[in-house]
Design a protein around this motif. Sequence first.
Motif, PDB file in Angstrom:
ATOM      1  N   ASP A 136       0.858  -1.175   0.000  1.00 22.72           N
ATOM      2  CA  ASP A 136       0.000   0.000   0.000  1.00 22.72           C
ATOM      3  C   ASP A 136       0.901   1.233   0.000  1.00 22.72           C
ATOM      4  N   LYS A 137       0.901   1.979  -1.088  1.00 15.49           N
ATOM      5  CA  LYS A 137       1.803   3.121  -1.236  1.00 15.49           C
ATOM      6  C   LYS A 137       1.667   4.127  -0.095  1.00 15.49           C
ATOM      7  N   GLU A 138       0.445   4.409   0.317  1.00 20.34           N
ATOM      8  CA  GLU A 138       0.231   5.396   1.382  1.00 20.34           C
ATOM      9  C   GLU A 138       0.779   4.909   2.718  1.00 20.34           C
ATOM     10  N   ARG A 139       0.591   3.633   3.022  1.00 22.78           N
ATOM     11  CA  ARG A 139       1.128   3.082   4.277  1.00 22.78           C
ATOM     12  C   ARG A 139       2.645   3.065   4.268  1.00 22.78           C
ATOM     13  N   VAL A 140       3.228   2.715   3.118  1.00 23.06           N
ATOM     14  CA  VAL A 140       4.688   2.705   3.009  1.00 23.06           C
ATOM     15  C   VAL A 140       5.222   4.124   3.175  1.00 23.06           C
ATOM     16  N   ALA A 141       4.597   5.096   2.503  1.00 26.92           N
ATOM     17  CA  ALA A 141       5.041   6.492   2.606  1.00 26.92           C
ATOM     18  C   ALA A 141       4.944   6.987   4.046  1.00 26.92           C
ATOM     19  N   ALA A 142       3.844   6.645   4.720  1.00 23.94           N
ATOM     20  CA  ALA A 142       3.679   7.054   6.121  1.00 23.94           C
ATOM     21  C   ALA A 142       4.747   6.421   7.006  1.00 23.94           C
ATOM     22  N   ALA A 143       5.042   5.166   6.774  1.00 25.12           N
ATOM     23  CA  ALA A 143       6.072   4.482   7.568  1.00 25.12           C
ATOM     24  C   ALA A 143       7.435   5.135   7.368  1.00 25.12           C
ATOM     25  N   LEU A 144       7.715   5.542   6.144  1.00 27.17           N
ATOM     26  CA  LEU A 144       9.020   6.124   5.846  1.00 27.17           C
ATOM     27  C   LEU A 144       9.162   7.559   6.357  1.00 27.17           C
ATOM     28  N   GLU A 145       8.067   8.153   6.807  1.00 27.31           N
ATOM     29  CA  GLU A 145       8.128   9.479   7.438  1.00 27.31           C
ATOM     30  C   GLU A 145       8.584   9.377   8.891  1.00 27.31           C
ATOM     31  N   ASN A 146       8.506   8.186   9.460  1.00 28.02           N
ATOM     32  CA  ASN A 146       8.930   7.964  10.840  1.00 28.02           C
ATOM     33  C   ASN A 146      10.457   7.886  10.860  1.00 28.02           C
ATOM     34  N   GLN A 147      11.093   8.899  11.457  1.00 32.20           N
ATOM     35  CA  GLN A 147      12.550   8.994  11.427  1.00 32.20           C
ATOM     36  C   GLN A 147      13.238   7.833  12.143  1.00 32.20           C
ATOM     37  N   LYS A 148      12.674   7.364  13.241  1.00 28.37           N
ATOM     38  CA  LYS A 148      13.275   6.230  13.971  1.00 28.37           C
ATOM     39  C   LYS A 148      13.237   4.976  13.103  1.00 28.37           C
ATOM     40  N   LEU A 149      12.105   4.734  12.479  1.00 29.11           N
ATOM     41  CA  LEU A 149      11.957   3.570  11.604  1.00 29.11           C
ATOM     42  C   LEU A 149      12.900   3.681  10.405  1.00 29.11           C
ATOM     43  N   LEU A 150      12.994   4.862   9.830  1.00 21.36           N
ATOM     44  CA  LEU A 150      13.880   5.078   8.691  1.00 21.36           C
ATOM     45  C   LEU A 150      15.338   4.849   9.085  1.00 21.36           C
ATOM     46  N   GLN A 151      15.685   5.224  10.296  1.00 16.30           N
ATOM     47  CA  GLN A 151      17.043   4.992  10.801  1.00 16.30           C
ATOM     48  C   GLN A 151      17.348   3.489  10.874  1.00 16.30           C
ATOM     49  N   VAL A 152      16.386   2.709  11.350  1.00 20.75           N
ATOM     50  CA  VAL A 152      16.556   1.252  11.431  1.00 20.75           C
ATOM     51  C   VAL A 152      16.689   0.665  10.028  1.00 20.75           C
ATOM     52  N   ILE A 153      15.831   1.102   9.112  1.00 18.94           N
ATOM     53  CA  ILE A 153      15.881   0.617   7.726  1.00 18.94           C
ATOM     54  C   ILE A 153      17.234   0.943   7.103  1.00 18.94           C
ATOM     55  N   ASN A 154      17.680   2.181   7.274  1.00 14.53           N
ATOM     56  CA  ASN A 154      18.977   2.583   6.721  1.00 14.53           C
ATOM     57  C   ASN A 154      20.106   1.742   7.284  1.00 14.53           C
ATOM     58  N   GLY A 155      20.016   1.402   8.565  1.00  8.54           N
ATOM     59  CA  GLY A 155      21.029   0.538   9.184  1.00  8.54           C
ATOM     60  C   GLY A 155      21.044  -0.859   8.586  1.00  8.54           C
ATOM     61  N   CYS A 156      19.859  -1.375   8.274  1.00 10.10           N
ATOM     62  CA  CYS A 156      19.754  -2.722   7.692  1.00 10.10           C
ATOM     63  C   CYS A 156      20.258  -2.785   6.256  1.00 10.10           C
ATOM     64  N   ILE A 157      20.047  -1.714   5.500  1.00  7.95           N
ATOM     65  CA  ILE A 157      20.434  -1.747   4.085  1.00  7.95           C
ATOM     66  C   ILE A 157      21.797  -1.114   3.832  1.00  7.95           C
ATOM     67  N   ALA A 158      22.448  -0.638   4.878  1.00  8.60           N
ATOM     68  CA  ALA A 158      23.765  -0.006   4.734  1.00  8.60           C
ATOM     69  C   ALA A 158      24.772  -1.015   4.184  1.00  8.60           C
ATOM     70  N   PRO A 159      25.637  -0.559   3.282  1.00  6.26           N
ATOM     71  CA  PRO A 159      26.638  -1.465   2.690  1.00  6.26           C
ATOM     72  C   PRO A 159      27.530  -2.145   3.731  1.00  6.26           C
ATOM     73  N   SER A 160      27.794  -1.495   4.838  1.00  3.23           N
ATOM     74  CA  SER A 160      28.671  -2.106   5.859  1.00  3.23           C
ATOM     75  C   SER A 160      28.060  -3.362   6.450  1.00  3.23           C
ATOM     76  N   ARG A 161      26.725  -3.484   6.419  1.00  3.66           N
ATOM     77  CA  ARG A 161      26.048  -4.673   6.919  1.00  3.66           C
ATOM     78  C   ARG A 161      26.274  -5.869   6.015  1.00  3.66           C
ATOM     79  N   SER A 162      26.587  -5.613   4.760  1.00  2.00           N
ATOM     80  CA  SER A 162      26.713  -6.714   3.780  1.00  2.00           C
ATOM     81  C   SER A 162      28.112  -7.294   3.713  1.00  2.00           C
ATOM     82  N   SER A 163      29.038  -6.792   4.489  1.00  2.00           N
ATOM     83  CA  SER A 163      30.428  -7.284   4.441  1.00  2.00           C
ATOM     84  C   SER A 163      30.561  -8.638   5.062  1.00  2.00           C
TER      85      SER A 163
END
Length: 161
Positions: A134-161
């Motif tokens: 659901d585009k609206e739910r995804v957009a709303a979730a990505l407005e949450n800075q704490k959640l976005l911080q967790v997502i960024n941590g999971c997809i960060a290149p350093s995690r893939s080493s």
Amino acid sequence: MALNPNPMVYEVREVEEEKRRARREERPEDDDEEDPFDAYEIYDLIRCIGDPEHPLTLEQLNVVRAEHVQCDAEDPYVCIHFTPTIPHCSMAQLIGLCIRVKLMRSLPGRFKVDVFVSPGTHSSEEAVNKQLNDKERVAAALENQKLLQVINGCIAPSRSS
């Protein structure tokens, strides 16, 4: 506390490089023409996403697998099915969001991306799938800075080493 403190860790399989190389050789060299994406390239983008609960990748936990990635570069469409480590995984939505965000940031905007929990692998499969697509739910979730911080941590290149 993690719901699955001792997940099964799988051996990382090298993506079928030979198949990808053969496909590339089949295509004529034309610098003006875009190289189409294939399922293996999409898998390469998501396999090293970190798990939110464990210091392991989604590939190591067998959450994502190459055979569960579909890609139609002509349409252009990508469909990912992922398998949570346990049927009541509370991180399923977060994992799905990580996959979606990684693809949103990596693929050209023309691609439609669908992310689903593999059928029969999660107790709230329908609700998770509804939220992830659901585009609206995804957009709303990505407005949450704490959640976005967790997502960024999971997809960060350093995690893939």
